[in-house]
Design a protein around this motif. Structure first.
Motif, PDB file in Angstrom:
ATOM      1  N   GLN A  37       0.848  -1.185   0.000  1.00 33.49           N
ATOM      2  CA  GLN A  37       0.000   0.000   0.000  1.00 33.49           C
ATOM      3  C   GLN A  37       0.890   1.242   0.000  1.00 33.49           C
ATOM      4  OE1 GLN A  37      -2.609   0.786   3.436  1.00 33.49           O
ATOM      5  NE2 GLN A  37      -4.201   1.395   1.990  1.00 33.49           N
ATOM      6  N   GLN A  41      -2.683   5.229  -1.848  1.00 33.41           N
ATOM      7  CA  GLN A  41      -3.022   4.251  -2.876  1.00 33.41           C
ATOM      8  C   GLN A  41      -3.818   3.117  -2.266  1.00 33.41           C
ATOM      9  OE1 GLN A  41      -2.171   4.238  -6.316  1.00 33.41           O
ATOM     10  NE2 GLN A  41      -1.821   6.369  -5.802  1.00 33.41           N
ATOM     11  N   GLY A  42      -4.402   2.364  -3.127  1.00 34.44           N
ATOM     12  CA  GLY A  42      -5.124   1.181  -2.671  1.00 34.44           C
ATOM     13  C   GLY A  42      -4.168   0.060  -2.338  1.00 34.44           C
ATOM     14  N   LEU A  43      -4.731  -1.093  -2.152  1.00 36.65           N
ATOM     15  CA  LEU A  43      -3.952  -2.271  -1.804  1.00 36.65           C
ATOM     16  C   LEU A  43      -3.615  -3.051  -3.070  1.00 36.65           C
ATOM     17  CD1 LEU A  43      -6.234  -3.002   1.180  1.00 36.65           C
ATOM     18  CD2 LEU A  43      -3.754  -2.906   1.421  1.00 36.65           C
ATOM     19  N   LEU A  88       3.661   0.795   2.781  1.00 34.82           N
ATOM     20  CA  LEU A  88       3.205  -0.049   3.880  1.00 34.82           C
ATOM     21  C   LEU A  88       2.964  -1.427   3.284  1.00 34.82           C
ATOM     22  CD1 LEU A  88       2.440   0.189   6.865  1.00 34.82           C
ATOM     23  CD2 LEU A  88       0.192   0.991   6.156  1.00 34.82           C
TER      24      LEU A  88
END
Lengths: 114, 113
Positions: A37, A41-43, A88
């Motif tokens: 992530q 931003q998205g996953l 992350l």
């Protein structure tokens, strides 16, 4: 607390280095998933292991690799790190091997590449 | 592969109002649609999911609807509360082996007093 643990919580390293992120799934879960992530931003799905074997692969870079050990914990290895790898990294686990099983996420490892 | 689009990217509502987040997907083979909530600095947590044999599912103040023909699904939160403030992600996937969850880009919901 989801029961999924990840270490370390934070990691700061330099470009070109290699790091290893560790994940322990919930007791009884056989699947481990890795996600990235980035900021705002998205996953992004990276890779999935089920009972020690690779099951599904996402947009995982060749510089990244993962494995799942006999005790079901998993490690994500990131090498030749670049600034853009700062993100992350979440690990998730589930009982079954298909996405229809609820995925429980760990607290994440925040990687900073300087 | 699957592509999931999510709108809006940010949503601000007053406490007590309803919030609706919409997602569209591209792969007609997708039949599992979970929604995750991620509070600031926390892990994503599943709040509700729906499978393609169901058109609507409710759990207290949250509900999800699915239109397979149009390939879209929505999250509805009624009587919003400050603790609903978070980023919400939709996702879609087929359920076969080697399938993977594809996530939307997220909706930042802010519930104001």
């Amino acid at each position: 607390d989801s029961g999924v643990t990840q270490t370390p919580k934070h990691l700061i390293t330099a470009t070109g280095q290699r790091v290893t992120l560790r994940c322990s799934p919930r007791s009884g879960d056989l699947s481990v998933y890795w996600y990235q992530q980035s900021l705002d931003q998205g996953l992004q799905f990276l890779i999935q292991y089920y009972n020690g074997e690779e099951r599904a692969k996402g947009n995982i870079l060749e510089r990244f690799s993962a494995q799942q050990f006999p005790d079901l914990h998993s490690e994500l290895n990131l090498s030749s790190l670049e600034l853009g790898d700062s993100a992350l990294y979440f690990c998730a686990s589930s009982v079954g091997q298909t996405p229809g099983n609820e995925q429980f996420f760990g607290p994440g490892t925040r990687l900073t590449v300087l | 592969g699957e592509n999931v689009e999510q709108h809006p990217s940010t949503l601000s509502v007053q406490e007590g109002d309803s919030a609706v987040i919409k997602c569209t997907y591209s792969d007609s083979a997708s039949n599992y649609f979970p929604w995750y909530k991620q509070e600031l600095g926390k892990r994503p947590q599943l709040i509700i999911d729906i499978r393609s044999n169901v058109g609507e599912k409710k759990d207290q103040r949250i509900a999800v609807t699915l239109n397979k023909t149009a390939k879209h699904f929505s999250l509805h939160i009624t009587e919003t509360q400050p603790e609903d403030s978070a980023v919400y992600f939709c996702a879609a996937s087929p359920t076969g082996t080697a399938s993977k969850l594809t996530f939307g880009t997220g909706t930042r919901l802010q519930v104001t007093l």
